[in-house]
Design a protein around this motif. Structure first.
Motif, mmCIF file in Angstrom:
data_model
loop_
_atom_site.group_PDB
_atom_site.id
_atom_site.type_symbol
_atom_site.label_atom_id
_atom_site.label_comp_id
_atom_site.label_asym_id
_atom_site.label_seq_id
_atom_site.Cartn_x
_atom_site.Cartn_y
_atom_site.Cartn_z
ATOM 1 N N VAL A 149 -62.573 24.081 -20.123
ATOM 2 C CA VAL A 149 -64.291 24.406 -19.882
ATOM 3 C C VAL A 149 -64.035 23.097 -18.464
ATOM 4 N N GLY A 150 -63.481 21.800 -18.015
ATOM 5 C CA GLY A 150 -63.344 21.031 -16.970
ATOM 6 C C GLY A 150 -63.488 19.612 -17.740
ATOM 7 N N ILE A 151 -63.056 19.911 -19.038
ATOM 8 C CA ILE A 151 -64.195 18.178 -19.442
ATOM 9 C C ILE A 151 -63.058 17.769 -19.408
ATOM 10 N N GLY A 152 -61.598 17.387 -19.375
ATOM 11 C CA GLY A 152 -59.979 17.534 -19.640
ATOM 12 C C GLY A 152 -59.086 18.341 -17.819
ATOM 13 N N LYS A 153 -57.882 17.726 -18.300
ATOM 14 C CA LYS A 153 -57.477 17.959 -17.544
ATOM 15 C C LYS A 153 -57.035 19.666 -17.529
ATOM 16 N N ALA A 154 -56.656 20.466 -16.452
ATOM 17 C CA ALA A 154 -56.605 21.847 -16.622
ATOM 18 C C ALA A 154 -54.877 22.070 -17.851
ATOM 19 N N VAL A 155 -54.526 22.678 -18.551
ATOM 20 C CA VAL A 155 -53.323 22.514 -19.335
ATOM 21 C C VAL A 155 -53.600 24.565 -19.081
ATOM 22 N N ASP A 156 -51.844 24.817 -19.217
ATOM 23 C CA ASP A 156 -51.461 26.037 -19.485
ATOM 24 C C ASP A 156 -50.465 25.808 -20.444
ATOM 25 N N ILE A 157 -51.261 27.126 -21.181
ATOM 26 C CA ILE A 157 -50.877 27.456 -22.613
ATOM 27 C C ILE A 157 -49.352 27.484 -22.740
ATOM 28 N N LYS A 158 -48.500 27.277 -21.853
ATOM 29 C CA LYS A 158 -47.002 27.916 -22.247
ATOM 30 C C LYS A 158 -46.220 26.528 -22.504
ATOM 31 N N ASP A 159 -47.281 25.447 -21.668
ATOM 32 C CA ASP A 159 -46.636 24.286 -21.988
ATOM 33 C C ASP A 159 -47.080 23.383 -23.500
ATOM 34 N N CYS A 160 -48.107 24.158 -23.805
ATOM 35 C CA CYS A 160 -48.845 23.578 -25.799
ATOM 36 C C CYS A 160 -47.598 24.520 -27.110
ATOM 37 N N ILE A 161 -46.863 25.645 -26.509
ATOM 38 C CA ILE A 161 -46.510 26.713 -27.441
ATOM 39 C C ILE A 161 -45.117 25.764 -27.701
ATOM 40 N N ARG A 162 -44.868 24.771 -29.091
ATOM 41 C CA ARG A 162 -44.177 24.526 -29.810
ATOM 42 C C ARG A 162 -43.044 26.069 -30.433
ATOM 43 N N HIS A 163 -42.025 25.086 -30.807
ATOM 44 C CA HIS A 163 -41.356 26.008 -31.676
ATOM 45 C C HIS A 163 -39.969 26.063 -33.308
ATOM 46 N N ASN A 164 -40.666 26.099 -33.748
ATOM 47 C CA ASN A 164 -39.922 25.815 -35.215
ATOM 48 C C ASN A 164 -39.416 27.077 -35.149
ATOM 49 N N LYS A 165 -37.993 26.050 -35.325
ATOM 50 C CA LYS A 165 -36.636 27.131 -35.794
ATOM 51 C C LYS A 165 -36.481 27.351 -36.862
ATOM 52 N N LEU A 166 -36.340 26.544 -37.947
ATOM 53 C CA LEU A 166 -36.477 26.723 -39.116
ATOM 54 C C LEU A 166 -37.460 27.396 -39.914
ATOM 55 N N ASN A 167 -38.513 27.766 -39.666
ATOM 56 C CA ASN A 167 -39.987 28.796 -39.615
ATOM 57 C C ASN A 167 -39.741 29.862 -38.825
ATOM 58 N N ARG A 168 -38.942 29.581 -37.662
ATOM 59 C CA ARG A 168 -38.755 31.269 -37.151
ATOM 60 C C ARG A 168 -40.330 31.305 -36.000
ATOM 61 N N ILE A 169 -40.563 30.723 -36.361
ATOM 62 C CA ILE A 169 -42.097 30.639 -35.417
ATOM 63 C C ILE A 169 -42.146 29.678 -34.467
ATOM 64 N N ASP A 170 -42.990 29.821 -33.094
ATOM 65 C CA ASP A 170 -43.923 29.625 -32.038
ATOM 66 C C ASP A 170 -44.797 28.443 -32.707
ATOM 67 N N TYR A 171 -45.570 28.062 -32.224
ATOM 68 C CA TYR A 171 -46.945 27.760 -32.477
ATOM 69 C C TYR A 171 -47.943 25.976 -31.754
ATOM 70 N N ILE A 172 -48.571 26.110 -31.449
ATOM 71 C CA ILE A 172 -49.542 25.510 -30.679
ATOM 72 C C ILE A 172 -50.056 24.532 -31.629
ATOM 73 N N PRO A 173 -49.743 22.805 -31.559
ATOM 74 C CA PRO A 173 -50.408 21.785 -32.610
ATOM 75 C C PRO A 173 -51.752 21.652 -32.618
ATOM 76 N N SER A 174 -52.303 21.037 -33.730
ATOM 77 C CA SER A 174 -54.066 20.342 -33.381
ATOM 78 C C SER A 174 -54.225 18.655 -33.784
ATOM 79 N N ASP A 175 -54.859 18.294 -33.014
ATOM 80 C CA ASP A 175 -55.246 16.840 -33.395
ATOM 81 C C ASP A 175 -56.435 15.720 -33.837
ATOM 82 N N ILE A 176 -56.492 15.204 -34.060
ATOM 83 C CA ILE A 176 -58.535 15.176 -34.494
ATOM 84 C C ILE A 176 -58.908 15.076 -33.653
#
Length: 259
Positions: free
Chosen positions: A68-95
């Motif tokens: 929405v232009g409040i912060g720096k534009a981000v590409d979704i692929k840069d947000c995706i992490r992979h958890n090898k143990l649980n075999r899932i990709d995920y996007i984390p949150s913060d406060i």
């Protein structure tokens, strides 16, 4: 086609994050490609996935604000992490997601920001997206419901379990009527089921009210759920876990309903 599922209930302590994380992993065990999204400022799903908040990669709040232009534009692929143990990709949150209602108050079409973010070729490569919603009826939940194929409502089978459920289903109806006609209630999921009179009574009430919208599977209360979060390991990956088998059965039921 990618199916987007919100796990939602504005009442806390109902097993929402446990359901989101373990359903996501169970679906991968069933040979599906899954992306889990932590859409809760408390970031419990991120912790379950053993997220390192010092990795300097953008989070869900960066993605939302950038859109929405409040912060720096981000590409979704840069947000995706992979958890090898649980075999899932995920996007984390913060406060920072806690400020979403205030920050987005003046943004046009603020209920559809997540929908615009997830309308993406990278997201379409997944079979399922599981969204762990925050326990409130604010703009974050509206965004999750506006983009979802369906919603799963975990309900703890204890007294006061129905607090707010009518309000939530009312919000879902409003979203269906105005923003997302494709949204459906996949099912109401009884969680933390015990062999007590209170639990049995609530189950009977759920059956009477929700009928065919009540999942057949029951998620029982067990200390192994706590152990799972401490190990950062999904229940269905723990050997001989009865609770893990229940989530595998839930994944089968979800797949069958959405088919």
């Amino acid at each position: 086609m990618c199916k987007i599922i919100s796990i939602a209930n504005q009442k806390g302590g109902v097993g929402k994050t446990t359901t989101a994380f373990n359903l996501a992993t169970a679906l991968t065990v069933k040979d599906n490609k899954v992306l889990a999204i932590d859409f809760d400022p408390q970031s419990d799903l991120s912790k379950y996935a053993d997220y390192d908040n010092n990795d300097d990669k953008p989070t869900m709040s960066d993605l939302l604000m950038g859109k929405v232009g409040i912060g720096k534009a981000v590409d979704i692929k840069d947000c995706i992490r992979h958890n090898k143990l649980n075999r899932i990709d995920y996007i984390p949150s913060d406060i920072n997601l806690a400020n979403a209602d205030l920050i987005l108050s003046g943004v046009l079409s603020r209920e559809t920001i997540l929908k615009r973010i997830l309308k993406n070729e990278i997201v379409n490569q997944y079979d399922y997206v599981i969204i762990d919603c925050n326990p409130s009826l604010g703009v974050l939940l509206m965004n999750a419901l506006a983009t979802s194929t369906g919603v799963i409502i975990p309900v703890q089978t204890q007294d006061f379990a129905f607090d707010g459920l009518n309000t939530l289903t009312g919000v879902i109806t409003q979203i269906q009527d105005t923003i997302n006609s494709q949204l459906s209630i996949i099912g109401v999921l009884p969680t933390m089921v015990e062999h007590t009179n209170a639990s049995k009574r609530v189950l009977e009430q759920l059956e009477n009210i929700y009928k065919d919208k009540l999942f057949n599977i029951r998620i029982h209360k067990a200390t192994q759920a706590v152990e799972s979060t401490q190990l950062r390991k999904a229940l269905c990956l723990i050997k001989n876990s009865k609770l893990g088998q229940e989530y595998l059965d839930l994944a089968d039921e979800v797949i069958s309903i959405l088919a």
